[in-house]
Design an enzyme around this catalytic site. Structure first.
Site, mmCIF file in Angstrom:
data_model
loop_
_atom_site.group_PDB
_atom_site.id
_atom_site.type_symbol
_atom_site.label_atom_id
_atom_site.label_comp_id
_atom_site.label_asym_id
_atom_site.label_seq_id
_atom_site.Cartn_x
_atom_site.Cartn_y
_atom_site.Cartn_z
ATOM 1 N N TYR A 86 0.815 -1.226 0.000
ATOM 2 C CA TYR A 86 0.000 0.000 0.000
ATOM 3 C C TYR A 86 0.845 1.272 0.000
ATOM 4 O O TYR A 86 0.521 2.218 0.719
ATOM 5 C CB TYR A 86 -0.902 0.047 1.238
ATOM 6 N N LYS A 142 -7.405 -12.786 10.607
ATOM 7 C CA LYS A 142 -6.673 -11.879 11.508
ATOM 8 C C LYS A 142 -6.496 -12.420 12.934
ATOM 9 O O LYS A 142 -5.556 -13.162 13.180
ATOM 10 C CB LYS A 142 -7.335 -10.503 11.497
ATOM 11 N N ASP A 174 -18.299 -11.147 6.728
ATOM 12 C CA ASP A 174 -16.843 -11.118 6.703
ATOM 13 C C ASP A 174 -16.402 -10.607 8.073
ATOM 14 O O ASP A 174 -16.345 -9.401 8.305
ATOM 15 C CB ASP A 174 -16.366 -10.205 5.572
ATOM 16 N N TYR A 187 -14.563 -3.282 2.555
ATOM 17 C CA TYR A 187 -13.245 -3.847 2.243
ATOM 18 C C TYR A 187 -13.298 -5.333 2.556
ATOM 19 O O TYR A 187 -13.636 -5.723 3.677
ATOM 20 C CB TYR A 187 -12.131 -3.185 3.062
HETATM 21 C C1 PLP Z 1 -7.927 -7.740 6.480
HETATM 22 C C2 PLP Z 1 -9.253 -8.082 5.958
HETATM 23 C C3 PLP Z 1 -9.416 -9.007 4.911
HETATM 24 C C4 PLP Z 1 -8.233 -9.631 4.198
HETATM 25 O O1 PLP Z 1 -7.471 -10.439 5.024
HETATM 26 P P1 PLP Z 1 -5.970 -10.819 4.585
HETATM 27 O O2 PLP Z 1 -5.532 -11.810 5.603
HETATM 28 O O3 PLP Z 1 -5.193 -9.537 4.615
HETATM 29 O O4 PLP Z 1 -6.040 -11.379 3.211
HETATM 30 C C5 PLP Z 1 -10.686 -9.312 4.491
HETATM 31 N N1 PLP Z 1 -11.767 -8.754 5.079
HETATM 32 C C6 PLP Z 1 -11.658 -7.871 6.081
HETATM 33 C C7 PLP Z 1 -12.895 -7.309 6.704
HETATM 34 C C8 PLP Z 1 -10.402 -7.490 6.561
HETATM 35 O O5 PLP Z 1 -10.294 -6.602 7.543
#
Ligand code: PLP
Length: 397
Positions: A6, A247, A220, A133
């Protein structure tokens, strides 16, 4: 050389070299910094947790990896059992992958094939929220709505972006449900799109509307899972058909994610027809080290009652920012262990990172957002210190 994420490599500031990390602190050659990023929100226990280190070392000495293709092992069995227990409803079927983005891809593929298997191949589009996102791979970029991340990749065919507004969702699905497989959302808290927060009532409405129009609901929870919003999972409030965790699942040790499907979704693949099988399988899926870390993390989370720590962080933050005012600040948003200070003009955050460093804090504001995604182990004194530095930035200007 390293190509950093980024960032424009030509104008990028020198990265901060970290020589150690312990608890809520990052160490450089000559500085000790409170970390407010939890390394992209994953390191909820703080850095270098002795118990997790020990569990990991023990598993390394047994075996570090075997594929999940035709093989299975205790860590992945135990983690699947645990996740199924702590997730609500009938979210019972755990599909592992190596990152949040891939976990979201898996969820999107599941939704499309779920309808394909029912001979509804035209139900392959998606609805998502504005400013969402969902990751950096192609399809996750497409359901995402943030040109700050994906300017060069505008492909959005078959994807609709709405506000968190039940009427908007209802109107759209009424019109287009025959071409929509799923509605995907970051529930309650939209992270990378600017720490935007909205009310749970929208998710309740979305659940009902998706059911009415035979559209799957995907949460998500890569960022929100494991307590970030003050709920263990937002799915505890409204249960989706598919949830994605990442995460904080592996708390900064090893990249991993899990896409957990409900019985209904799983049953859509379970048949005598081999073509109904879900054709996906990341090389490192269900990695024993990642599963061991996740299991130990959940054990600590429960034993140390992290939910009450998160509630405490939220109430302290509300208290600290109760009377805060600056004519440069548009809004202060607080939810669980997440703080966001949004300014009107991104220029007002220029120099903040360096200012924070001088005050012993590592912060990484983006665009118009200054944020704190605190590790749940942060104490009173450190939380106050961070907040006073955030406030002081606006006082001195
Ligand atoms: C960080 C994130 C992702 C992507 O996860 P990565 O492990 O970086 O590929 C997808 N969705 C959300 C809501 C995120 O915060």
């Amino acid at each position: 050389m390293i190509w950093f994420p980024y960032t424009q490599m030509k104008t990028m500031a020198e990265p901060i070299e970290i020589t150690g990390a312990q608890g809520i602190y990052l160490y450089t050659k000559d500085k000790k910094l409170i970390d407010t990023t939890t390394s992209w929100w994953s390191v909820i226990h703080g850095y270098n947790n002795a118990e997790i280190n020990d569990a990991l070392k023990k598993q390394v000495d047994e075996f570090s990896h075997v594929m999940l293709g035709g093989l299975v092992h205790e860590p992945v069995k135990a983690l699947s059992k645990k996740l199924t227990e702590i997730l609500p409803g009938d979210l019972n079927h755990c599909f592992y992958s190596d990152s949040g983005s891939v976990g979201v891809e898996v969820a999107l593929k599941m939704a499309v094939q779920y309808f394909f298997n029912q001979e509804k191949p035209h139900k392959n589009g998606f609805v998502a929220l504005k400013h969402s996102y969902h990751g950096d791979t192609f399809k996750t970029m497409a359901v995402g709505d943030d040109e700050d991340y994906h300017l060069a990749f505008p492909e959005k065919e078959g994807i609709y972006h709405i506000s968190p507004d039940a009427d908007e969702l209802e109107l759209l699905l009424k019109d287009r449900h025959e071409e929509i497989a799923a509605f995907i959302v970051e529930p309650l808290l939209q992270g990378a799109g600017g720490m935007r927060m909205y009310d749970v009532s929208f998710l309740e409405d979305a659940r009902r509307i998706c059911d009415d129009y035979d559209v799957l609901l995907i949460f998500d929870e890569v960022a929100t899972g494991f307590g970030r919003t003050g709920n263990m999972f937002v799915s505890d409030l409204v249960c989706p058909d598919i949830v994605v965790l990442g995460k904080a699942l592996t708390v900064g040790y090893i990249g991993h994610a899990v896409t957990v499907a409900s019985n209904r979704v799983f049953d859509g693949f379970y048949s005598d027809n081999p073509e109904h099988a879900f054709m996906h399988g990341p090389t490192f899926m269900g990695n024993p080290l990642a599963c061991t870390v996740a299991l130990k993390s959940i054990e600590i989370f429960e034993r140390e009652d992290y939910m009450s720590k998160i509630k405490w962080i939220e109430s302290r933050l509300r208290d600290i920012f109760k009377d805060f005012y600056s004519d440069r600040v548009k809004e202060v948003r607080i939810l669980g262990a997440c703080l966001c200070i949004e300014v009107y003009d991104s220029a007002d955050l220029r120099g903040f990172k360096e200012f924070a460093l001088e005050h012993g804090i590592h912060s990484r504001p983006f665009i118009k957002y200054m944020y704190g995604m605190f590790p749940y182990i942060i104490g009173e004194e450190e939380l106050l210190r961070v907040c006073s530095v955030y406030k002081k930035w606006f006082d001195q200007k």
